[in-house]
Design a protein around this motif. Structure first.
Motif, PDB file in Angstrom:
ATOM      1  N   THR A  54      27.135 -31.622  14.693  1.00  0.00           N
ATOM      2  CA  THR A  54      26.305 -31.005  15.732  1.00  0.00           C
ATOM      3  C   THR A  54      24.803 -31.195  15.470  1.00  0.00           C
ATOM      4  O   THR A  54      24.002 -30.326  15.789  1.00  0.00           O
ATOM      5  CB  THR A  54      26.642 -29.510  15.872  1.00  0.00           C
ATOM      6  OG1 THR A  54      26.482 -28.868  14.597  1.00  0.00           O
ATOM      7  CG2 THR A  54      28.060 -29.300  16.376  1.00  0.00           C
ATOM      8  N   LEU A  72      27.907 -24.068  14.955  1.00  0.00           N
ATOM      9  CA  LEU A  72      28.966 -23.277  15.593  1.00  0.00           C
ATOM     10  C   LEU A  72      29.046 -21.932  14.899  1.00  0.00           C
ATOM     11  O   LEU A  72      28.983 -21.857  13.670  1.00  0.00           O
ATOM     12  CB  LEU A  72      30.310 -24.003  15.499  1.00  0.00           C
ATOM     13  CG  LEU A  72      30.402 -25.235  16.385  1.00  0.00           C
ATOM     14  CD1 LEU A  72      31.571 -26.101  15.959  1.00  0.00           C
ATOM     15  CD2 LEU A  72      30.535 -24.832  17.838  1.00  0.00           C
ATOM     16  N   GLY A  81      28.233 -22.100  20.459  1.00  0.00           N
ATOM     17  CA  GLY A  81      27.266 -22.998  19.859  1.00  0.00           C
ATOM     18  C   GLY A  81      25.907 -22.342  19.814  1.00  0.00           C
ATOM     19  O   GLY A  81      25.581 -21.489  20.636  1.00  0.00           O
ATOM     20  N   PHE A 109      29.827 -29.012  21.280  1.00  0.00           N
ATOM     21  CA  PHE A 109      30.238 -27.612  21.175  1.00  0.00           C
ATOM     22  C   PHE A 109      31.560 -27.388  21.905  1.00  0.00           C
ATOM     23  O   PHE A 109      32.465 -26.743  21.394  1.00  0.00           O
ATOM     24  CB  PHE A 109      29.177 -26.677  21.765  1.00  0.00           C
ATOM     25  CG  PHE A 109      27.921 -26.499  20.952  1.00  0.00           C
ATOM     26  CD1 PHE A 109      27.867 -26.738  19.590  1.00  0.00           C
ATOM     27  CD2 PHE A 109      26.762 -26.062  21.578  1.00  0.00           C
ATOM     28  CE1 PHE A 109      26.704 -26.543  18.858  1.00  0.00           C
ATOM     29  CE2 PHE A 109      25.592 -25.860  20.862  1.00  0.00           C
ATOM     30  CZ  PHE A 109      25.557 -26.095  19.501  1.00  0.00           C
ATOM     31  N   GLU A 112      34.533 -28.656  20.209  1.00  0.00           N
ATOM     32  CA  GLU A 112      34.895 -27.812  19.068  1.00  0.00           C
ATOM     33  C   GLU A 112      35.250 -26.389  19.515  1.00  0.00           C
ATOM     34  O   GLU A 112      35.211 -25.454  18.724  1.00  0.00           O
ATOM     35  CB  GLU A 112      33.776 -27.856  18.032  1.00  0.00           C
ATOM     36  CG  GLU A 112      33.609 -29.290  17.489  1.00  0.00           C
ATOM     37  CD  GLU A 112      32.720 -29.406  16.277  1.00  0.00           C
ATOM     38  OE1 GLU A 112      32.716 -28.483  15.441  1.00  0.00           O
ATOM     39  OE2 GLU A 112      32.033 -30.443  16.160  1.00  0.00           O
ATOM     40  N   ALA A 114      33.897 -24.166  21.635  1.00  0.00           N
ATOM     41  CA  ALA A 114      32.925 -23.106  21.899  1.00  0.00           C
ATOM     42  C   ALA A 114      33.025 -22.687  23.362  1.00  0.00           C
ATOM     43  O   ALA A 114      33.284 -23.509  24.236  1.00  0.00           O
ATOM     44  CB  ALA A 114      31.512 -23.595  21.593  1.00  0.00           C
ATOM     45  N   SER A 117      26.828 -21.665  24.737  1.00  0.00           N
ATOM     46  CA  SER A 117      25.752 -22.067  23.844  1.00  0.00           C
ATOM     47  C   SER A 117      24.606 -21.081  23.974  1.00  0.00           C
ATOM     48  O   SER A 117      24.308 -20.620  25.072  1.00  0.00           O
ATOM     49  CB  SER A 117      25.285 -23.480  24.233  1.00  0.00           C
ATOM     50  OG  SER A 117      24.196 -23.894  23.457  1.00  0.00           O
TER      51      SER A 117
END
Length: 162
Positions: A54, A72, A81, A109, A112, A114, A117
């Motif tokens: 990231t 994260l 994120g 994000f 993964e 998320a 953000s």
């Protein structure tokens, strides 16, 4: 003969790629140009090992034009994120590079898992707030005295919709 003005957008789009240790001097130079209380090289170097998936740079014609560092965070209920640091060097601003960096990080994000953000922005930094609002971020709360000089931060959030 047609001449492009000196501020014309480069025909070559930026390459958005993961940051590498060799990028740190250019990142630090951008950081010092952009912020009154910059991170030092050690923090940027550590971030490569802490956040390898990231942390991105934008490269234009072989030069680092900007960077974005994200992390994260798992609250136990959600993963979200966090945009930790982000800047584009002055000669490359207003060319869409910052937008591309943020969108690439948001994509990572989401990959993964998320759900959104978040970021902090200085209360006095109206241009940055407008930029983030155009990308779908909303003010969620203030943090008093967040910055080293005592300035308040606005925490902004964007929720992803799947």
């Amino acid at each position: 003969m047609i001449r492009s003005p000196p501020h014309a957008i480069s025909p070559q789009p930026p390459l958005i790629r993961r940051a590498a240790p060799a990028d740190v001097p250019a990142i630090v130079a951008i950081e010092h140009e952009a912020f009154a209380d910059p991170w030092d090289a050690g923090i940027f170097t550590e971030a490569i090992s802490y956040y390898p998936t990231t942390y991105f740079v934008a490269e234009v014609e072989g030069k680092i034009a900007g960077f974005i560092v994200g992390a994260l965070e798992d609250t136990g209920e959600n993963i979200y994120g966090h945009i930790c640091n982000f800047a584009v060097t002055a000669p490359f601003r207003n060319r869409g590079i910052g937008r591309q960096l943020v969108l690439r990080l948001e994509h990572q994000f989401a990959l993964e898992l998320a759900s959104g953000s978040q970021l902090e922005v200085r209360e006095s930094n109206a241009p940055a707030q407008r930029f983030y609002r155009r990308l779908g971020y909303q003010n969620v709360f203030y943090v008093g005295g967040y910055y080293a000089n005592g300035e308040d931060a606005i925490v902004m959030m964007k929720w992803f919709r799947f």
